[in-house]
Design a protein around this motif. Structure first.
Motif, PDB file in Angstrom:
ATOM      1  N   ASP A   3       0.720  -1.283   0.007  1.00 58.59           N
ATOM      2  CA  ASP A   3      -0.035  -0.005   0.195  1.00 58.59           C
ATOM      3  C   ASP A   3       0.849   1.438  -0.120  1.00 58.59           C
ATOM      4  O   ASP A   3       0.564   2.233  -0.897  1.00 58.59           O
ATOM      5  N   ASN A   4       1.929   1.180   0.744  1.00 57.34           N
ATOM      6  CA  ASN A   4       2.740   2.416   0.802  1.00 57.34           C
ATOM      7  C   ASN A   4       3.553   2.455  -0.442  1.00 57.34           C
ATOM      8  O   ASN A   4       3.731   3.705  -0.800  1.00 57.34           O
ATOM      9  N   TYR A   5       4.190   1.412  -1.233  1.00 56.19           N
ATOM     10  CA  TYR A   5       4.522   1.611  -2.247  1.00 56.19           C
ATOM     11  C   TYR A   5       3.539   2.016  -3.496  1.00 56.19           C
ATOM     12  O   TYR A   5       3.871   2.978  -4.304  1.00 56.19           O
ATOM     13  N   GLU A   6       2.241   1.656  -3.410  1.00 56.67           N
ATOM     14  CA  GLU A   6       1.417   2.478  -4.277  1.00 56.67           C
ATOM     15  C   GLU A   6       1.136   3.984  -4.134  1.00 56.67           C
ATOM     16  O   GLU A   6       1.148   4.591  -5.119  1.00 56.67           O
ATOM     17  N   GLN A   7       1.243   3.988  -2.825  1.00 57.32           N
ATOM     18  CA  GLN A   7       1.031   5.707  -2.555  1.00 57.32           C
ATOM     19  C   GLN A   7       2.175   6.388  -3.021  1.00 57.32           C
ATOM     20  O   GLN A   7       2.127   7.257  -3.415  1.00 57.32           O
ATOM     21  N   MET A   8       3.661   5.906  -2.908  1.00 57.50           N
ATOM     22  CA  MET A   8       4.538   6.395  -3.319  1.00 57.50           C
ATOM     23  C   MET A   8       4.689   6.633  -4.911  1.00 57.50           C
ATOM     24  O   MET A   8       4.978   7.617  -5.320  1.00 57.50           O
ATOM     25  N   LEU A   9       4.233   5.481  -5.602  1.00 57.09           N
ATOM     26  CA  LEU A   9       4.174   5.798  -7.041  1.00 57.09           C
ATOM     27  C   LEU A   9       3.237   6.665  -7.482  1.00 57.09           C
ATOM     28  O   LEU A   9       3.387   7.664  -8.340  1.00 57.09           O
ATOM     29  N   ALA A  10       1.910   6.865  -6.909  1.00 56.63           N
ATOM     30  CA  ALA A  10       0.982   7.699  -7.090  1.00 56.63           C
ATOM     31  C   ALA A  10       1.789   9.168  -6.858  1.00 56.63           C
ATOM     32  O   ALA A  10       1.459  10.214  -7.662  1.00 56.63           O
ATOM     33  N   ALA A  11       2.473   9.406  -5.733  1.00 51.71           N
ATOM     34  CA  ALA A  11       3.043  10.740  -5.536  1.00 51.71           C
ATOM     35  C   ALA A  11       4.068  10.865  -6.366  1.00 51.71           C
ATOM     36  O   ALA A  11       4.143  12.189  -6.876  1.00 51.71           O
ATOM     37  N   GLN A  12       4.785  10.001  -6.880  1.00 51.39           N
ATOM     38  CA  GLN A  12       5.798  10.234  -7.872  1.00 51.39           C
ATOM     39  C   GLN A  12       4.964  10.860  -9.273  1.00 51.39           C
ATOM     40  O   GLN A  12       5.675  11.553 -10.109  1.00 51.39           O
ATOM     41  N   GLN A  13       3.791  10.067  -9.626  1.00 52.42           N
ATOM     42  CA  GLN A  13       3.297  10.319 -10.888  1.00 52.42           C
ATOM     43  C   GLN A  13       2.573  11.779 -10.468  1.00 52.42           C
ATOM     44  O   GLN A  13       2.777  12.500 -11.487  1.00 52.42           O
ATOM     45  N   ASP A  14       2.105  12.146  -9.544  1.00 55.71           N
ATOM     46  CA  ASP A  14       1.684  13.594  -9.403  1.00 55.71           C
ATOM     47  C   ASP A  14       3.037  14.464  -9.356  1.00 55.71           C
ATOM     48  O   ASP A  14       2.746  15.835 -10.074  1.00 55.71           O
ATOM     49  N   ALA A  15       4.235  14.371  -8.958  1.00 53.42           N
ATOM     50  CA  ALA A  15       5.329  15.189  -8.972  1.00 53.42           C
ATOM     51  C   ALA A  15       5.724  15.308 -10.381  1.00 53.42           C
ATOM     52  O   ALA A  15       5.974  16.162 -10.898  1.00 53.42           O
ATOM     53  N   THR A  16       5.625  14.306 -11.212  1.00 51.01           N
ATOM     54  CA  THR A  16       5.909  14.099 -12.633  1.00 51.01           C
ATOM     55  C   THR A  16       5.026  15.172 -13.527  1.00 51.01           C
ATOM     56  O   THR A  16       5.397  15.860 -14.268  1.00 51.01           O
ATOM     57  N   ASN A  17       3.767  14.807 -13.174  1.00 52.14           N
ATOM     58  CA  ASN A  17       2.746  15.581 -13.753  1.00 52.14           C
ATOM     59  C   ASN A  17       2.865  17.063 -13.355  1.00 52.14           C
ATOM     60  O   ASN A  17       2.906  17.881 -14.392  1.00 52.14           O
ATOM     61  N   ALA A  18       3.228  17.352 -12.292  1.00 52.54           N
ATOM     62  CA  ALA A  18       3.521  18.918 -11.845  1.00 52.54           C
ATOM     63  C   ALA A  18       4.527  19.436 -12.755  1.00 52.54           C
ATOM     64  O   ALA A  18       4.618  20.474 -13.045  1.00 52.54           O
ATOM     65  N   GLN A  19       5.852  18.653 -12.699  1.00 55.14           N
ATOM     66  CA  GLN A  19       6.909  19.082 -13.522  1.00 55.14           C
ATOM     67  C   GLN A  19       6.492  19.248 -14.960  1.00 55.14           C
ATOM     68  O   GLN A  19       6.989  20.310 -15.715  1.00 55.14           O
ATOM     69  N   LEU A  20       5.767  18.427 -15.648  1.00 51.15           N
ATOM     70  CA  LEU A  20       5.410  18.534 -16.897  1.00 51.15           C
ATOM     71  C   LEU A  20       4.517  19.930 -17.031  1.00 51.15           C
ATOM     72  O   LEU A  20       4.725  20.595 -17.999  1.00 51.15           O
ATOM     73  N   ALA A  21       3.683  20.011 -16.261  1.00 48.86           N
ATOM     74  CA  ALA A  21       2.793  21.235 -16.136  1.00 48.86           C
ATOM     75  C   ALA A  21       3.918  22.719 -16.088  1.00 48.86           C
ATOM     76  O   ALA A  21       3.623  23.447 -16.826  1.00 48.86           O
ATOM     77  N   LEU A  22       4.837  22.415 -15.262  1.00 44.37           N
ATOM     78  CA  LEU A  22       5.723  23.757 -15.120  1.00 44.37           C
ATOM     79  C   LEU A  22       6.590  24.014 -16.284  1.00 44.37           C
ATOM     80  O   LEU A  22       6.763  25.051 -16.852  1.00 44.37           O
TER      81      LEU A  22
END
Length: 130
Positions: free
Chosen positions: A89-108
């Motif tokens: 569960d923690n790993y899945e949450q970490m992957l989701a947070a990484q995806q959110d960070a990647t999306n934020a970087q792409l938006a920037l």
């Protein structure tokens, strides 16, 4: 029959360490003399004879019997499964947070490109309008 019960004091309770049926050679041993021992309940638990130090009465505390090897293994397997599920569960949450960070970087990056494009257009308009 008379008994002498030796005890250790822990947490203000006398924990019986030995029962003497003969009072010879008990000098210097902390304990109490009693005429009768209480009878423990037959409840499937392990009786532990103790002394109430405030009034020198005897009583039993009851402890659960130790688990068998198979029961210990089953409990450890259950705990391990729970730990593995929590880790997944923690790993899945970490992957989701990484995806959110990647999306934020792409938006920037998109905003940066848009800003550069707009700066170029503004510079062109300023230079072309004079």
């Amino acid at each position: 029959m008379s008994y002498f019960l030796a005890y250790d004091v822990r947490e203000e309770v006398g924990h019986i360490t030995a029962i003497y049926y003969d009072r010879a050679n008990i000098e210097g041993i902390e304990g109490i003399a009693v005429e009768n021992l209480p009878v423990p309940e037959n409840n499937g638990l392990i009786p532990q004879l103790k002394v109430n130090l405030s009034d020198n009465t005897l009583y039993y505390d009851y402890a659960s019997p130790p688990l068998s090897e198979n029961a210990q293994i089953a409990a450890l397997q259950e705990e391990l499964t729970g730990t593995q599920l929590a880790l997944a569960d923690n790993y899945e949450q970490m992957l989701a947070a990484q995806q959110d960070a990647t999306n934020a970087q792409l938006a920037l990056a998109d905003l940066y490109e848009l800003t550069l494009s707009l700066q170029t257009e503004v510079a062109a308009l300023k230079g072309g309008g004079s």
